[in-house]
Design a protein around this motif. Structure first.
Motif, PDB file in Angstrom:
ATOM      1  N   LYS A  40      18.434  11.398   4.147  1.00 11.65           N
ATOM      2  CA  LYS A  40      18.854  12.436   5.106  1.00 11.65           C
ATOM      3  C   LYS A  40      18.461  12.106   6.538  1.00 11.65           C
ATOM      4  CE  LYS A  40      18.911  16.210   1.760  1.00 11.65           C
ATOM      5  NZ  LYS A  40      18.366  17.524   1.381  1.00 11.65           N
ATOM      6  N   SER A  41      17.849  10.948   6.697  1.00 14.05           N
ATOM      7  CA  SER A  41      17.422  10.540   8.035  1.00 14.05           C
ATOM      8  C   SER A  41      18.463   9.609   8.652  1.00 14.05           C
ATOM      9  CB  SER A  41      16.067   9.831   7.944  1.00 14.05           C
ATOM     10  OG  SER A  41      15.642   9.401   9.208  1.00 14.05           O
ATOM     11  N   MET A  42      18.705   9.765   9.930  1.00 12.18           N
ATOM     12  CA  MET A  42      19.757   9.022  10.621  1.00 12.18           C
ATOM     13  C   MET A  42      19.392   7.540  10.782  1.00 12.18           C
ATOM     14  SD  MET A  42      21.172   9.875  14.431  1.00 12.18           S
ATOM     15  CE  MET A  42      19.627   9.466  15.240  1.00 12.18           C
ATOM     16  N   GLN A  43      18.143   7.236  11.126  1.00 14.74           N
ATOM     17  CA  GLN A  43      17.774   5.882  11.532  1.00 14.74           C
ATOM     18  C   GLN A  43      18.018   4.817  10.457  1.00 14.74           C
ATOM     19  OE1 GLN A  43      17.142   5.478  14.766  1.00 14.74           O
ATOM     20  NE2 GLN A  43      17.240   3.273  14.390  1.00 14.74           N
ATOM     21  N   PRO A  44      17.628   5.063   9.186  1.00 20.29           N
ATOM     22  CA  PRO A  44      17.907   4.024   8.172  1.00 20.29           C
ATOM     23  C   PRO A  44      19.397   3.694   8.040  1.00 20.29           C
ATOM     24  CG  PRO A  44      16.342   5.634   7.319  1.00 20.29           C
ATOM     25  CD  PRO A  44      16.861   6.176   8.608  1.00 20.29           C
TER      26      PRO A  44
ATOM     27  N   ALA B 279      17.775  -8.944   4.567  1.00 28.31           N
ATOM     28  CA  ALA B 279      17.852  -7.874   5.566  1.00 28.31           C
ATOM     29  C   ALA B 279      18.543  -6.645   4.981  1.00 28.31           C
ATOM     30  CB  ALA B 279      18.595  -8.365   6.807  1.00 28.31           C
ATOM     31  N   LEU B 280      19.715  -6.855   4.397  1.00 30.27           N
ATOM     32  CA  LEU B 280      20.491  -5.719   3.872  1.00 30.27           C
ATOM     33  C   LEU B 280      19.775  -5.048   2.706  1.00 30.27           C
ATOM     34  CD1 LEU B 280      24.086  -7.251   4.093  1.00 30.27           C
ATOM     35  CD2 LEU B 280      23.063  -5.536   5.600  1.00 30.27           C
ATOM     36  N   LEU B 281      19.084  -5.832   1.892  1.00 30.64           N
ATOM     37  CA  LEU B 281      18.329  -5.266   0.762  1.00 30.64           C
ATOM     38  C   LEU B 281      17.294  -4.257   1.265  1.00 30.64           C
ATOM     39  CD1 LEU B 281      17.507  -5.307  -2.269  1.00 30.64           C
ATOM     40  CD2 LEU B 281      15.910  -7.141  -1.688  1.00 30.64           C
ATOM     41  N   HIS B 282      16.567  -4.620   2.328  1.00 36.55           N
ATOM     42  CA  HIS B 282      15.526  -3.716   2.841  1.00 36.55           C
ATOM     43  C   HIS B 282      16.117  -2.523   3.577  1.00 36.55           C
ATOM     44  CE1 HIS B 282      11.887  -5.822   1.614  1.00 36.55           C
ATOM     45  NE2 HIS B 282      12.528  -6.949   1.842  1.00 36.55           N
ATOM     46  N   PHE B 283      17.255  -2.709   4.238  1.00 36.64           N
ATOM     47  CA  PHE B 283      17.918  -1.557   4.863  1.00 36.64           C
ATOM     48  C   PHE B 283      18.405  -0.578   3.800  1.00 36.64           C
ATOM     49  CE2 PHE B 283      19.111  -4.494   8.630  1.00 36.64           C
ATOM     50  CZ  PHE B 283      17.945  -4.163   9.296  1.00 36.64           C
ATOM     51  N   VAL B 284      18.926  -1.096   2.686  1.00 37.07           N
ATOM     52  CA  VAL B 284      19.360  -0.233   1.577  1.00 37.07           C
ATOM     53  C   VAL B 284      18.159   0.520   1.002  1.00 37.07           C
ATOM     54  CG1 VAL B 284      20.264  -0.239  -0.792  1.00 37.07           C
ATOM     55  CG2 VAL B 284      21.436  -1.550   0.994  1.00 37.07           C
ATOM     56  N   ASN B 285      17.011  -0.160   0.873  1.00 31.32           N
ATOM     57  CA  ASN B 285      15.787   0.507   0.389  1.00 31.32           C
ATOM     58  C   ASN B 285      15.395   1.664   1.307  1.00 31.32           C
ATOM     59  OD1 ASN B 285      15.445  -1.129  -1.817  1.00 31.32           O
ATOM     60  ND2 ASN B 285      13.976  -2.512  -0.846  1.00 31.32           N
ATOM     61  N   ALA B 286      15.489   1.421   2.629  1.00 33.25           N
ATOM     62  CA  ALA B 286      15.124   2.465   3.594  1.00 33.25           C
ATOM     63  C   ALA B 286      16.039   3.682   3.450  1.00 33.25           C
ATOM     64  CB  ALA B 286      15.202   1.907   5.016  1.00 33.25           C
TER      65      ALA B 286
ATOM     66  N   ILE C 134       0.839  -1.207   0.000  1.00 29.85           N
ATOM     67  CA  ILE C 134       0.000   0.000   0.000  1.00 29.85           C
ATOM     68  C   ILE C 134       0.873   1.257   0.000  1.00 29.85           C
ATOM     69  CG2 ILE C 134      -1.769   1.277   1.285  1.00 29.85           C
ATOM     70  CD1 ILE C 134      -2.584  -1.523   2.488  1.00 29.85           C
ATOM     71  N   ASN C 135       1.917   1.236   0.807  1.00 28.23           N
ATOM     72  CA  ASN C 135       2.796   2.405   0.925  1.00 28.23           C
ATOM     73  C   ASN C 135       4.224   1.992   0.572  1.00 28.23           C
ATOM     74  OD1 ASN C 135       4.200   4.689   1.600  1.00 28.23           O
ATOM     75  ND2 ASN C 135       3.516   4.777   3.732  1.00 28.23           N
ATOM     76  N   LYS C 136       4.504   2.033  -0.731  1.00 27.19           N
ATOM     77  CA  LYS C 136       5.785   1.509  -1.245  1.00 27.19           C
ATOM     78  C   LYS C 136       6.986   2.354  -0.831  1.00 27.19           C
ATOM     79  CE  LYS C 136       3.790  -0.804  -5.290  1.00 27.19           C
ATOM     80  NZ  LYS C 136       2.384  -0.654  -4.863  1.00 27.19           N
ATOM     81  N   GLN C 137       6.726   3.596  -0.425  1.00 24.94           N
ATOM     82  CA  GLN C 137       7.825   4.502  -0.103  1.00 24.94           C
ATOM     83  C   GLN C 137       8.005   4.682   1.406  1.00 24.94           C
ATOM     84  OE1 GLN C 137      10.062   5.877  -2.401  1.00 24.94           O
ATOM     85  NE2 GLN C 137       9.028   4.325  -3.631  1.00 24.94           N
ATOM     86  N   SER C 138       7.703   3.628   2.166  1.00 30.44           N
ATOM     87  CA  SER C 138       7.871   3.725   3.622  1.00 30.44           C
ATOM     88  C   SER C 138       9.235   3.169   4.033  1.00 30.44           C
ATOM     89  CB  SER C 138       6.756   2.969   4.349  1.00 30.44           C
ATOM     90  OG  SER C 138       7.056   2.897   5.728  1.00 30.44           O
ATOM     91  N   ALA C 139      10.078   4.057   4.512  1.00 26.09           N
ATOM     92  CA  ALA C 139      11.375   3.620   5.049  1.00 26.09           C
ATOM     93  C   ALA C 139      11.169   2.788   6.309  1.00 26.09           C
ATOM     94  CB  ALA C 139      12.239   4.842   5.353  1.00 26.09           C
ATOM     95  N   GLU C 140      10.161   3.164   7.107  1.00 30.33           N
ATOM     96  CA  GLU C 140       9.905   2.473   8.377  1.00 30.33           C
ATOM     97  C   GLU C 140       9.567   1.002   8.133  1.00 30.33           C
ATOM     98  OE1 GLU C 140       7.465   3.330  12.506  1.00 30.33           O
ATOM     99  OE2 GLU C 140       6.749   4.243  10.644  1.00 30.33           O
ATOM    100  N   TYR C 141       8.722   0.725   7.121  1.00 32.00           N
ATOM    101  CA  TYR C 141       8.347  -0.663   6.847  1.00 32.00           C
ATOM    102  C   TYR C 141       9.553  -1.455   6.344  1.00 32.00           C
ATOM    103  CZ  TYR C 141       3.646   1.375   7.050  1.00 32.00           C
ATOM    104  OH  TYR C 141       2.517   2.046   7.445  1.00 32.00           O
ATOM    105  N   ASN C 142      10.353  -0.827   5.508  1.00 33.76           N
ATOM    106  CA  ASN C 142      11.567  -1.497   5.026  1.00 33.76           C
ATOM    107  C   ASN C 142      12.523  -1.810   6.178  1.00 33.76           C
ATOM    108  OD1 ASN C 142      11.935  -1.934   2.000  1.00 33.76           O
ATOM    109  ND2 ASN C 142      11.019   0.115   2.032  1.00 33.76           N
ATOM    110  N   MET C 143      12.661  -0.870   7.099  1.00 35.37           N
ATOM    111  CA  MET C 143      13.542  -1.111   8.251  1.00 35.37           C
ATOM    112  C   MET C 143      13.024  -2.264   9.102  1.00 35.37           C
ATOM    113  SD  MET C 143      14.919   2.567   9.645  1.00 35.37           S
ATOM    114  CE  MET C 143      13.397   3.497   9.566  1.00 35.37           C
TER     115      MET C 143
END
Length: 473
Positions: A376-380, A363-370, A339-348
């Motif tokens: 510009k966000s620290m958490q990803p 795991a690394l693939l989804h962290f790279v997506n985030a 539904i929300n393809k551009q969510s960094a939070e879901y990828n993380m």
């Protein structure tokens, strides 16, 4: 015993006869005499049917016969306003005012014209000049009309003032009670609302709307126990008062009384149409009680009513993650991500699940997506570096820390992570230098280093440096 509704048929037959007589009059045929009341019914009928040209024809014929009827002049003015002939309408209203200044419809129609012309000051002036001339329901109606003018004018404090005056004049007016609830919250004038509604309750202790509004005002001041008391009076008077149960549920949640919140929200579900927000709130309460199976049950019920709400799938996933049920968590997170393809939070979160399952590539693939979504966000960046660290890609972890500082800025937590990576690589001296810098910049987030790798505290040199720094402090 069946009820007799024959009077409805009689009314319909009478109206049909009137309309036929009017058609005969229009066509120049013989017809019975139409009195003023009959013309009013005919005009109202055609106006309600959106047949404004015929309604105008009827009112003009009526005025020819009854030229001194202020009511007919007001009806014509209303039709002219509907057709946006504002200047003609105002002229007609001036004529009507000469005949009868005691009809509040005169002032309401003048107000409508000025609002249509975007002349809010004139609209407000018309009503302010007349309010003291009227009593009873007419005065209340003018105050409510003035509140609408101020709303349209975006003079929001004055909207509250008008509604307050209306309720001081007529404490039981339901329209004013409904409206002031919203405007109290909007303007933040909770203390005044409490005084007003206590006055209303003194006049009428069984006014459930007044109790409800009193509750919302207490809730606006975060006085949740008092709010709950007021809502309980409201539902004691009207046990089907669904909004009181809803707000009471919210107040219990704020007090972290989750069992009580569930009870009143369940009551809301018994008497009102099911809503996703109510199911979600119940799910939230069960989650806070660590009853994750029940939490997921209600989150799912919410998602059935709102299938495009990605946050609900995320909450289901979070409940699975609390139970370390990583596979089911991933399924729900993938639904959220659809539904929300551009969510960094879901990828993380998906990356975190794969990390726990030891599946490094996914795991690394989804962290790279985030990181790609929120560079510009620290958490990803932290999640990506953590994944590289855990899977032993230490050189790559250092490279990504450099990228992180370039994109997201030089954060103290990056220094802690760099210290951990360097120590893991055997570059202890260099790692300790970065750790010392991090301790100087942000000693309170030392826990971030421990979260990354609890075993790092087994390094004597790390423990010594931390202890030495704390002694200096």
């Amino acid at each position: 015993m069946s009820k007799d509704f024959s009077f409805l048929n009689e009314d319909f037959d009478d109206l049909r006869d009137l309309l036929q007589q009017f058609e005969n009059l229009r066509a120049g045929k013989s017809h019975s005499f139409l009195d003023e009341d009959s013309f009013e019914q005919i005009i109202d009928y055609y106006d309600e049917q959106d047949e404004v040209p015929i309604a105008l024809q009827a009112v003009e014929m009526a005025i020819e016969q009854f030229p001194f009827s202020s009511t007919l002049l007001l009806k014509k003015a209303n039709l002219l306003i509907e057709t946006k002939k504002y200047k003609e309408a105002l002229q007609l209203l001036d004529k009507a005012a000469v005949l009868d200044r005691n009809d509040i419809n005169l002032y309401i129609l003048q107000t409508d014209v000025y609002l249509a012309l975007n002349q809010h000051e004139k609209a407000a002036a018309v009503l302010n000049e007349q309010i003291d001339q009227f009593e009873g329901e007419d005065k209340t109606e003018l105050l409510l009309e003035l509140a609408d003018v101020y709303d349209d004018w975006e003079e929001f404090e004055k909207v509250f003032d008008c509604l307050k005056m209306a309720l001081e004049h007529e404490p039981g007016n339901e329209e004013a009670l409904h409206k002031i609830c919203f405007w109290t919250e909007f303007t933040g004038r909770n203390e005044e609302s409490i005084r007003l509604h206590n006055y209303i309750i003194d006049e009428d202790p069984y006014n459930q709307l007044a109790w409800f509004n009193l509750g919302t005002a207490f809730q606006g001041l975060k006085l949740y126990e008092k709010a709950i008391d007021a809502y309980q009076y409201a539902v004691a008077i009207d046990e089907k008062f669904d909004y009181a149960y809803r707000n009471m549920g919210d107040a219990y949640i704020r007090l972290r009384k989750y069992a009580d919140a569930i009870e009143v929200l369940q009551k809301h579900l018994e008497i009102a149409k099911p809503e996703d927000v109510i199911y979600e709130a119940i799910g939230h309460c069960y989650e806070k009680q660590r009853k994750y199976t029940q939490a997921r049950y209600y989150y799912r019920k919410a998602s059935h009513l709102s299938p495009n709400d990605d946050k609900l799938y995320y909450k289901i996933a979070a409940a699975y993650m609390m139970e370390e049920n990583w596979e089911n968590a991933i399924k729900s997170l993938l639904n959220a991500l659809k539904i929300n393809k551009q969510s960094a939070e879901y990828n993380m979160s998906i990356g975190e699940c794969y990390l726990e399952m030891g599946q490094e590539k996914e795991a690394l693939l989804h962290f790279v997506n985030a990181v790609r979504i929120r560079p510009k966000s620290m958490q990803p960046w932290l999640q990506l570096v953590k994944g590289l660290y855990i899977f032993g890609f230490l050189e790559e972890a250092l490279d990504q820390l450099a990228n992180a500082e370039e994109k997201a800025g030089r954060k103290p937590v990056f220094q802690y992570y760099r210290a951990a990576v360097l120590i893991a690589m055997g570059k202890t001296k260099e790692g300790l230098l970065h750790l010392e810098t991090a301790l100087q910049q942000a000693p309170k987030i030392l826990k971030k280093l421990v979260e990354l790798d609890p075993a790092i505290l087994q390094h004597v040199s790390v423990v010594d440096l931390v202890a030495q720094y704390r002694r200096k402090r």
